[in-house]
Design an enzyme around this catalytic site. Structure first.
Site, mmCIF file in Angstrom:
data_model
loop_
_atom_site.group_PDB
_atom_site.id
_atom_site.type_symbol
_atom_site.label_atom_id
_atom_site.label_comp_id
_atom_site.label_asym_id
_atom_site.label_seq_id
_atom_site.Cartn_x
_atom_site.Cartn_y
_atom_site.Cartn_z
ATOM 1 N N GLU A 165 36.081 20.752 34.297
ATOM 2 C CA GLU A 165 37.250 19.879 34.378
ATOM 3 C C GLU A 165 38.281 20.308 35.423
ATOM 4 O O GLU A 165 39.473 20.462 35.111
ATOM 5 C CB GLU A 165 37.904 19.725 32.997
ATOM 6 C CG GLU A 165 37.006 19.029 31.999
ATOM 7 C CD GLU A 165 37.719 18.542 30.746
ATOM 8 O OE1 GLU A 165 38.910 18.832 30.567
ATOM 9 O OE2 GLU A 165 37.062 17.849 29.944
ATOM 10 N N GLU A 369 30.530 17.481 27.114
ATOM 11 C CA GLU A 369 31.503 17.468 26.015
ATOM 12 C C GLU A 369 31.704 16.034 25.554
ATOM 13 O O GLU A 369 31.746 15.113 26.372
ATOM 14 C CB GLU A 369 32.873 18.032 26.431
ATOM 15 C CG GLU A 369 32.906 19.517 26.591
ATOM 16 C CD GLU A 369 34.291 20.047 26.932
ATOM 17 O OE1 GLU A 369 35.296 19.475 26.475
ATOM 18 O OE2 GLU A 369 34.358 21.040 27.676
HETATM 19 C C1 BG6 Z 1 38.223 19.394 27.361
HETATM 20 C C2 BG6 Z 1 38.064 20.864 27.621
HETATM 21 O O1 BG6 Z 1 39.299 18.940 28.106
HETATM 22 O O2 BG6 Z 1 38.519 18.968 26.080
HETATM 23 C C3 BG6 Z 1 37.885 21.727 26.397
HETATM 24 O O3 BG6 Z 1 37.027 21.103 28.525
HETATM 25 C C4 BG6 Z 1 38.770 21.190 25.303
HETATM 26 O O4 BG6 Z 1 38.170 23.052 26.753
HETATM 27 C C5 BG6 Z 1 38.333 19.784 24.957
HETATM 28 O O5 BG6 Z 1 38.839 22.004 24.170
HETATM 29 C C6 BG6 Z 1 39.101 19.171 23.818
HETATM 30 O O6 BG6 Z 1 40.456 19.197 24.118
HETATM 31 P P1 BG6 Z 1 41.532 19.881 23.179
HETATM 32 O O7 BG6 Z 1 42.788 19.812 23.965
HETATM 33 O O8 BG6 Z 1 41.538 19.079 21.941
HETATM 34 O O9 BG6 Z 1 41.065 21.269 22.953
#
Ligand code: BG6
Length: 468
Positions: A165, A369
């Site tokens: 990201e 993700e």
């Molecule tokens: C992504 C990241 O933006 O989203 C992760 O790559 C992150 O590191 C995931 O944990 C979920 O976002 P958050 O802010 O809920 O942890």
């Protein structure tokens, strides 16, 4: 398009799950690890820090055993740069090297494919003190770190992700805790950092192909289809602006080695085009990814800019648009529901996103993700009935199958997250895992692992290769 018959998921599809080092490992200063920018950043009030997290560093054997029971074919994790090089470059840390050797061996022993993110937000603090990504020397430090990883682990790791990201570090570095800009024109500094990261990524892709001819490497941005708030042409234009600045700037460079023209024009408007040294663009043009990895949580909706400060919303994060004066303004989508943290839920938008990326770049895709952050409840009998997570994931998996039927080449799905961990800025009460970790925001309790309802659901889905 309504399909009469759906295509199956490919035979060797990577049903996986994801984590990142700083959010899951803990042991932030153990066995020679140096501090990263995350370890130094102020903690968001009311949330835990990243010192212990899920203590995977000490529990990795038990965790990998659980991942195998879950049925994972692949596990996407990141290497903490400062475990390998405590100061970012220079002397190597043998105990840090050993940890990832052990983890990779454990995964291989359980027939789980390791998919390694080289850098997931945790820049070595020692490099930050010398200017971080504003300093061109960080490009060389990163290239050296990558070459070291390829030499150390390339005999067992075939799939590499360069930078997690990068687009969110640039657009939402404040929320993530990675942003540090200075100078008279902070936007220029920010996009100079961006240029250095893009160059570093290109060097990593080239080195990977030279050192490991059979390995595969790709970028890992967060990509969201961008909707116009209405069919007004001005809103459509705003969506195109946002998409170029948020999405295509990153992928056009990774795949085609050129700056996206709309993003470039946005930078020109702000006197923020980066300084490009001789040879940079040749390196970018000659570096080619083998696939595109991307993270998807939701789509974004934007409206035409009003041309004044009202374009900028007060807060934002990876999935909440901040807005850019004169370019686009964040809007909410009345057709979508939201999770507990205000992130819109849009499975159909996932199909749109998959199709858009593939149509544009024609490279195989892996989703690194996707998931639902929620406040899980442990029942009196210890069970966790996270049906909301199952519903979210099933709805998104259905859309992958539709995208595959549309002709999109998708070779893996690694939801966030394999196991509970600490969110980037919303603590550990915002849970994502298939495996519960018994701790809360400030009480570390016993860290006991237990299987949520989604664990059993995902296990059954993997066993049927996604078929219903
Ligand atoms: C992504 C990241 O933006 O989203 C992760 O790559 C992150 O590191 C995931 O944990 C979920 O976002 P958050 O802010 O809920 O942890």
């Amino acid at each position: 398009m309504l399909h009469k018959t759906l295509k199956d998921f490919p035979k060797n599809f990577f049903w996986g799950a994801s984590t990142s080092a700083y959010q899951v490992e803990g042991a932030w200063d153990k066995d020679g690890k140096g501090p990263s920018v995350i370890d130094i950043a102020p903690v968001v009030p009311g949330t835990t820090d990243f010192k212990v997290t899920s203590d995977h560093y000490h529990h990795y054997k038990e965790d990998v055993k659980l991942f195998a029971e879950l049925g994972l074919k692949a596990y996407r994790f990141s290497i903490a740069w400062t475990r390998i090089f405590p100061h970012g470059t220079g002397e190597i840390n043998p105990l840090g090297v050993a940890f990832y050797n052990n983890l990779i061996n454990e995964l291989k022993a359980h027939n789980i494919e390791p998919i390694v993110t080289i850098y997931h937000f945790d820049l070595p603090y020692a490099l930050q003190q010398k200017g971080g990504w504003s300093n061109r020397a960080t490009v060389d430090a990163f290239a050296f770190y990558c070459e070291t990883l390829f030499e150390l682990y390339g005999d067992r790791v075939k799939y590499w992700l360069t930078i997690n990201e990068q687009n969110m570090m640039i657009l939402h570095g404040d929320a993530i805790g990675t942003k540090s800009v200075s100078g008279e024109n902070p936007v220029k500094d920010l996009y100079q950092q961006n240029h250095h990261m893009l160059l570093a990524q290109a060097k990593a892709m080239k080195a990977c192909h030279e050192i490991l001819p059979h390995a595969k490497i790709g970028p890992a941005p967060n990509i969201s289809a961008i909707y116009p708030a209405s069919s007004k042409p001005e809103d459509v234009l705003a969506a195109s602006n946002c998409s170029s600045i948020r999405n295509w700037l990153y992928l056009d460079m990774a795949v085609y080695g050129r700056y996206n023209n709309i993003a470039w024009s946005f930078l020109e408007e702000r006197n923020a085009t980066p300084d490009i040294e001789e040879g940079d663009m040749e390196i970018m043009a000659s570096a080619k990814p083998d696939f595109i990895a991307f993270n998807y949580y939701s789509t974004q909706t934007v409206a035409a800019s009003a041309g004044d400060a009202s374009d900028v919303g007060s807060t934002g994060d990876q999935q909440i648009v901040v807005g850019e004066i004169g370019v686009y303004k964040g809007a909410s989508n009345p057709n979508l529901g939201k999770n507990d943290f205000g992130w819109e839920i849009d499975p159909v938008g996932f199909r749109n996103t998959l199709r858009e990326i593939y149509e544009r770049y024609a490279l195989p895709l892996i989703v690194t993700e996707n998931g639902l952050g929620a406040f899980d409840k442990v029942e009196a009998d210890g069970s966790i009935n996270d049906d909301y997570r199952i519903n979210y994931l099933q709805a998104h998996i259905d859309q992958i199958q539709l995208a595959i039927t549309d002709g999109v080449e998708v070779f893996g799905f690694c939801p966030w997250s394999a196991i509970d961990l600490v969110s980037t800025h919303q603590g550990c009460s915002k849970r994502y895992g298939f495996i519960h970790v018994n701790r809360d925001e400030f009480d570390l309790k016993d860290m006991k692992r237990s299987k949520k309802k989604s664990f059993f659901w995902y296990n059954a889905l993997i066993a049927k290769n996604g078929a219903k």
